[in-house]
Design an enzyme around this catalytic site. Sequence first.
Site, PDB file in Angstrom:
ATOM      1  N   LEU A 143       0.859  -1.170   0.000  1.00  0.00           N
ATOM      2  CA  LEU A 143       0.000   0.000   0.000  1.00  0.00           C
ATOM      3  C   LEU A 143       0.901   1.226   0.000  1.00  0.00           C
ATOM      4  O   LEU A 143       1.971   1.216   0.597  1.00  0.00           O
ATOM      5  CB  LEU A 143      -0.902   0.024   1.241  1.00  0.00           C
ATOM      6  N   ASP A 144       0.450   2.288  -0.648  1.00  0.00           N
ATOM      7  CA  ASP A 144       1.212   3.529  -0.613  1.00  0.00           C
ATOM      8  C   ASP A 144       1.351   4.016   0.825  1.00  0.00           C
ATOM      9  O   ASP A 144       0.533   3.680   1.688  1.00  0.00           O
ATOM     10  CB  ASP A 144       0.502   4.614  -1.427  1.00  0.00           C
ATOM     11  N   LYS A 145       2.347   4.827   1.062  1.00  0.00           N
ATOM     12  CA  LYS A 145       2.595   5.352   2.406  1.00  0.00           C
ATOM     13  C   LYS A 145       1.338   5.956   3.017  1.00  0.00           C
ATOM     14  O   LYS A 145       1.008   5.701   4.178  1.00  0.00           O
ATOM     15  CB  LYS A 145       3.701   6.413   2.346  1.00  0.00           C
ATOM     16  N   ARG A 245      -5.668   5.413  -7.762  1.00  0.00           N
ATOM     17  CA  ARG A 245      -5.450   6.860  -7.862  1.00  0.00           C
ATOM     18  C   ARG A 245      -5.385   7.302  -9.329  1.00  0.00           C
ATOM     19  O   ARG A 245      -5.981   8.325  -9.716  1.00  0.00           O
ATOM     20  CB  ARG A 245      -4.167   7.242  -7.127  1.00  0.00           C
TER      21      ARG A 245
END
Length: 322
Positions: A143-145, A245
């Site tokens: 997962l992205d930060k 996104r």
Amino acid sequence: MADAVAECELRAFAIDSAQHGQRLDRALAVLVPEFSRSYLQQLIDSGAVFIDGLGANRSSRKVKVGEGGTIELRPTPQSQAFRPEAMALDVVFEDDHLLVVNKPAGLVVHPAPGNWSGTLLNGLLARDDAAASLPRAGIVHRLDKDTSGLMVVARTRSMMDALVACIAAREVTRQYLVLAHGPWGQVSAKRRVDAPIGRDPRNRLRMAVVHDGKAAATVFDLLQDAAAGCWVRATLETGRTHQIRVHMAHIGHPLVGDETYGGSQVAGMTRQALHAFRLAFVHPVTAQKLEFRAPLPPDMKNALVGWGLRYNESQWLPSHSP
């Protein structure tokens, strides 16, 4: 600092005729071949190199045959990245084969430039000695930060291979909750976006829909609409970098807080409004059907309230038994 000093290695070197007249950094790259020239330049600049007892702090300094010296080989941030770091992890399920973690926003998953420590990987290494024997400490997807939510992590190599295969075969359900700009409008409440993703040719730090990218597909379901934006559930069919996104921005609905892809920090959101709320798969060893749901973080709850949106939380709060 004491640990860092203890790990330094003081290595002697001697300049022979083959290095005579060369720059110091180039000569050291031959004499200490296991380290990169850029790393050796850093050591020279930091005063870690001495020649004939005098400090040599210029990489461009020409060396002469017969000169001898020492270089203090110090640990780099990269060399220390894969180290255990005790941290509190929200583990929602665990057995001998795997665990499921609810990752908070702000936690980096894997060490990388700018984040060589304090990552989920570091926490996994501290939590389980066996993680050190696994590639990426058993992490099979990321997962992205600034994305919160559920991740599955392997605890054995056989489970890691099995989970990677399950994800590739689309046998792992990964669903996200999304708050995005712009009302959904009159289009169908369910929309499948099938658009390849690759590096943005205009900005290499971003991803984009590009004709020669990797196949990527996401299914979006409208949960509720508002004048300012929409509350959406996203289901991944593939797992490309920044996929949700990019696809939401592609259809004109950048995520709230996602300034990288055209969103704005509104409704109190200072990070992209993206939460991995549901994870479901069949356990590769026990054949048990597993399903996990992670509650919505406070910042996204508050953003919903601010926009006058509601969602039936009973559908995505953690189940009592997977």
